[in-house]
Scaffold this motif. Structure first.
Motif, PDB file in Angstrom:
ATOM      1  N   PHE A   3      -7.965 -32.733 -33.394  1.00 30.84           N
ATOM      2  CA  PHE A   3      -8.307 -31.394 -34.958  1.00 30.84           C
ATOM      3  C   PHE A   3      -9.320 -31.301 -34.604  1.00 30.84           C
ATOM      4  CE2 PHE A   3      -8.606 -30.138 -38.895  1.00 30.84           C
ATOM      5  CZ  PHE A   3      -7.752 -29.239 -38.771  1.00 30.84           C
ATOM      6  N   SER A   4     -10.472 -32.308 -34.963  1.00 32.00           N
ATOM      7  CA  SER A   4     -12.002 -32.350 -34.738  1.00 32.00           C
ATOM      8  C   SER A   4     -12.333 -31.824 -33.459  1.00 32.00           C
ATOM      9  CB  SER A   4     -12.703 -33.757 -35.765  1.00 32.00           C
ATOM     10  OG  SER A   4     -11.682 -34.441 -36.658  1.00 32.00           O
ATOM     11  N   GLU A   5     -11.945 -31.812 -32.576  1.00 30.70           N
ATOM     12  CA  GLU A   5     -12.818 -31.260 -32.145  1.00 30.70           C
ATOM     13  C   GLU A   5     -12.144 -29.598 -31.641  1.00 30.70           C
ATOM     14  OE1 GLU A   5     -13.013 -34.726 -27.915  1.00 30.70           O
ATOM     15  OE2 GLU A   5     -11.139 -33.512 -28.645  1.00 30.70           O
ATOM     16  N   ILE A   6     -11.186 -28.698 -31.897  1.00 25.18           N
ATOM     17  CA  ILE A   6     -10.648 -28.246 -31.759  1.00 25.18           C
ATOM     18  C   ILE A   6     -11.678 -27.280 -33.352  1.00 25.18           C
ATOM     19  CG2 ILE A   6      -8.762 -25.885 -32.045  1.00 25.18           C
ATOM     20  CD1 ILE A   6      -7.060 -28.395 -30.770  1.00 25.18           C
ATOM     21  N   THR A   7     -11.252 -27.793 -34.489  1.00 24.16           N
ATOM     22  CA  THR A   7     -11.685 -27.311 -35.964  1.00 24.16           C
ATOM     23  C   THR A   7     -13.349 -27.010 -35.277  1.00 24.16           C
ATOM     24  OG1 THR A   7     -10.292 -28.804 -36.822  1.00 24.16           O
ATOM     25  CG2 THR A   7     -13.029 -27.955 -37.963  1.00 24.16           C
ATOM     26  N   ASP A   8     -14.227 -27.504 -34.729  1.00 29.02           N
ATOM     27  CA  ASP A   8     -15.347 -27.808 -34.253  1.00 29.02           C
ATOM     28  C   ASP A   8     -15.396 -26.437 -33.140  1.00 29.02           C
ATOM     29  OD1 ASP A   8     -16.129 -30.133 -35.508  1.00 29.02           O
ATOM     30  OD2 ASP A   8     -16.571 -31.111 -33.887  1.00 29.02           O
ATOM     31  N   LEU A   9     -14.950 -26.300 -32.412  1.00 27.53           N
ATOM     32  CA  LEU A   9     -14.704 -25.141 -31.371  1.00 27.53           C
ATOM     33  C   LEU A   9     -14.592 -23.449 -31.889  1.00 27.53           C
ATOM     34  CD1 LEU A   9     -13.109 -25.865 -28.708  1.00 27.53           C
ATOM     35  CD2 LEU A   9     -15.119 -25.404 -28.306  1.00 27.53           C
ATOM     36  N   LEU A  10     -13.910 -24.090 -32.964  1.00 27.09           N
ATOM     37  CA  LEU A  10     -13.355 -22.815 -34.307  1.00 27.09           C
ATOM     38  C   LEU A  10     -14.480 -22.425 -34.768  1.00 27.09           C
ATOM     39  CD1 LEU A  10     -10.102 -22.619 -34.973  1.00 27.09           C
ATOM     40  CD2 LEU A  10     -10.896 -21.296 -33.169  1.00 27.09           C
ATOM     41  N   MET A  11     -15.015 -23.247 -35.920  1.00 34.30           N
ATOM     42  CA  MET A  11     -16.608 -23.385 -36.746  1.00 34.30           C
ATOM     43  C   MET A  11     -18.040 -22.174 -35.720  1.00 34.30           C
ATOM     44  SD  MET A  11     -15.388 -23.911 -40.451  1.00 34.30           S
ATOM     45  CE  MET A  11     -16.724 -24.122 -40.247  1.00 34.30           C
ATOM     46  N   ALA A  12     -18.021 -23.075 -34.527  1.00 31.33           N
ATOM     47  CA  ALA A  12     -19.116 -21.896 -33.801  1.00 31.33           C
ATOM     48  C   ALA A  12     -18.740 -21.063 -33.369  1.00 31.33           C
ATOM     49  CB  ALA A  12     -18.804 -23.046 -32.423  1.00 31.33           C
ATOM     50  N   GLN A  13     -17.519 -20.336 -33.122  1.00 31.04           N
ATOM     51  CA  GLN A  13     -17.172 -19.313 -32.738  1.00 31.04           C
ATOM     52  C   GLN A  13     -16.580 -17.861 -34.115  1.00 31.04           C
ATOM     53  OE1 GLN A  13     -16.656 -17.874 -29.741  1.00 31.04           O
ATOM     54  NE2 GLN A  13     -15.475 -16.027 -30.126  1.00 31.04           N
ATOM     55  N   PHE A  14     -16.430 -18.553 -35.339  1.00 29.21           N
ATOM     56  CA  PHE A  14     -15.465 -17.459 -36.403  1.00 29.21           C
ATOM     57  C   PHE A  14     -16.490 -18.298 -37.364  1.00 29.21           C
ATOM     58  CE2 PHE A  14     -12.092 -17.582 -32.893  1.00 29.21           C
ATOM     59  CZ  PHE A  14     -11.718 -16.601 -33.189  1.00 29.21           C
ATOM     60  N   LEU A  45      -7.600 -18.625 -29.285  1.00 22.90           N
ATOM     61  CA  LEU A  45      -6.678 -19.537 -29.023  1.00 22.90           C
ATOM     62  C   LEU A  45      -6.250 -19.601 -28.007  1.00 22.90           C
ATOM     63  CD1 LEU A  45      -6.233 -20.512 -33.062  1.00 22.90           C
ATOM     64  CD2 LEU A  45      -7.456 -22.117 -31.572  1.00 22.90           C
ATOM     65  N   HIS A  46      -5.666 -18.294 -27.646  1.00 22.57           N
ATOM     66  CA  HIS A  46      -4.356 -17.897 -26.595  1.00 22.57           C
ATOM     67  C   HIS A  46      -5.252 -18.179 -25.077  1.00 22.57           C
ATOM     68  CE1 HIS A  46      -2.108 -15.770 -23.987  1.00 22.57           C
ATOM     69  NE2 HIS A  46      -1.013 -16.678 -24.050  1.00 22.57           N
ATOM     70  N   ASN A  47      -6.004 -17.036 -25.702  1.00 16.64           N
ATOM     71  CA  ASN A  47      -7.414 -17.095 -24.274  1.00 16.64           C
ATOM     72  C   ASN A  47      -8.538 -17.728 -23.919  1.00 16.64           C
ATOM     73  OD1 ASN A  47      -5.863 -14.896 -24.330  1.00 16.64           O
ATOM     74  ND2 ASN A  47      -7.311 -13.270 -24.759  1.00 16.64           N
ATOM     75  N   ASP A  48      -8.893 -19.246 -24.566  1.00 13.62           N
ATOM     76  CA  ASP A  48      -9.890 -19.350 -24.430  1.00 13.62           C
ATOM     77  C   ASP A  48      -9.795 -20.956 -23.490  1.00 13.62           C
ATOM     78  OD1 ASP A  48     -11.652 -22.259 -24.880  1.00 13.62           O
ATOM     79  OD2 ASP A  48     -12.949 -20.771 -25.478  1.00 13.62           O
ATOM     80  N   GLU A  49      -9.913 -21.040 -21.796  1.00  6.80           N
ATOM     81  CA  GLU A  49      -9.651 -21.977 -21.364  1.00  6.80           C
ATOM     82  C   GLU A  49      -9.342 -23.109 -21.921  1.00  6.80           C
ATOM     83  OE1 GLU A  49     -13.196 -21.677 -17.961  1.00  6.80           O
ATOM     84  OE2 GLU A  49     -11.532 -20.211 -17.989  1.00  6.80           O
ATOM     85  N   ARG A  50      -9.850 -23.311 -22.496  1.00  9.44           N
ATOM     86  CA  ARG A  50     -10.678 -25.288 -23.459  1.00  9.44           C
ATOM     87  C   ARG A  50      -9.727 -25.166 -24.397  1.00  9.44           C
ATOM     88  NH1 ARG A  50     -16.523 -24.359 -26.204  1.00  9.44           N
ATOM     89  NH2 ARG A  50     -15.078 -22.310 -26.261  1.00  9.44           N
ATOM     90  N   LEU A  51      -8.885 -24.254 -24.604  1.00  9.61           N
ATOM     91  CA  LEU A  51      -7.697 -24.746 -25.515  1.00  9.61           C
ATOM     92  C   LEU A  51      -6.111 -24.231 -25.632  1.00  9.61           C
ATOM     93  CD1 LEU A  51      -9.399 -23.069 -28.644  1.00  9.61           C
ATOM     94  CD2 LEU A  51      -9.484 -25.542 -28.502  1.00  9.61           C
ATOM     95  N   PHE A  52      -6.331 -22.711 -24.539  1.00  8.78           N
ATOM     96  CA  PHE A  52      -4.913 -22.258 -24.190  1.00  8.78           C
ATOM     97  C   PHE A  52      -3.539 -22.502 -25.075  1.00  8.78           C
ATOM     98  CE2 PHE A  52      -1.803 -22.357 -21.033  1.00  8.78           C
ATOM     99  CZ  PHE A  52      -1.561 -20.537 -20.638  1.00  8.78           C
ATOM    100  N   PHE A  53      -4.045 -22.311 -26.938  1.00  8.16           N
ATOM    101  CA  PHE A  53      -2.746 -22.042 -27.238  1.00  8.16           C
ATOM    102  C   PHE A  53      -1.729 -20.624 -26.315  1.00  8.16           C
ATOM    103  CE2 PHE A  53      -5.673 -24.652 -29.781  1.00  8.16           C
ATOM    104  CZ  PHE A  53      -5.371 -25.774 -30.352  1.00  8.16           C
TER     105      PHE A  53
END
Length: 165
Positions: A3-14, A45-53
């Motif tokens: 969750f922390s890693e996903i949050t960090d990616l989202l914070m960097a993007q948004f 979240l859907h398109n980023d290949e590191r996440l692919f939700f």
């Protein structure tokens, strides 16, 4: 991915578009997202290949009642190939009687499962999904009055001459 890693990616993007995060020790941590950023964040979240939700497992509409004067939509996302999950939440002001319904952008174009979830939330809770291709009642008749899962919903006495209560 945690969750922390996903949050960090989202914070960097948004950055400031993520307005609140829960304690990461929570069994199901979540992020509260500004409504205006929801569709763009969903696409990321859907398109980023590191996440692919790739799977919207569930959507839930919540009426927090007239005292709180807010409503929420909760999104439970899953990446099937990476086996990680994320919960997003948007909070909108509750409408008073006679005012337009609260609105959230659709994510139907990102996750097709949102189609019926959004229609159900619209039907039962009374949250509109802007951009939805076919937003109409799904469980109740088209002429039903009100939204039964609202905290202040009043049951009708009769419906087309049939006693309801």
């Amino acid at each position: 991915m945690t969750f922390s890693e996903i949050t960090d990616l989202l914070m960097a993007q948004f950055g400031p578009e993520i307005i609140q995060q829960t304690n990461t020790n929570n069994p199901q941590p979540f992020l509260v997202v500004q409504t205006s950023a929801l569709a763009e964040m969903g696409q990321f979240l859907h398109n980023d290949e590191r996440l692919f939700f790739d799977f919207l497992a569930c959507m839930t509409g919540i009426d927090n009642g007239p005292q709180a004067n807010t409503m929420e939509v909760v999104y439970n996302l899953t990446s099937i190939p990476y086996e990680h999950n994320l919960t997003l939440k948007v909070v909108v002001p509750r409408n008073a009687e006679g005012e337009p319904l609260p609105a959230v952008p659709t994510v139907n174009h990102i996750w097709r499962t949102a189609d019926w979830h959004e229609r159900e939330i619209y039907d039962l809770v009374g949250i509109r999904f802007d951009g939805h291709p076919d937003l109409r009642r799904i469980l109740l008749p088209t002429d039903w009055q009100g939204h039964p899962l609202r905290k202040d919903y009043q049951d009708m006495e009769t419906y087309h001459g049939v006693k309801v209560k």
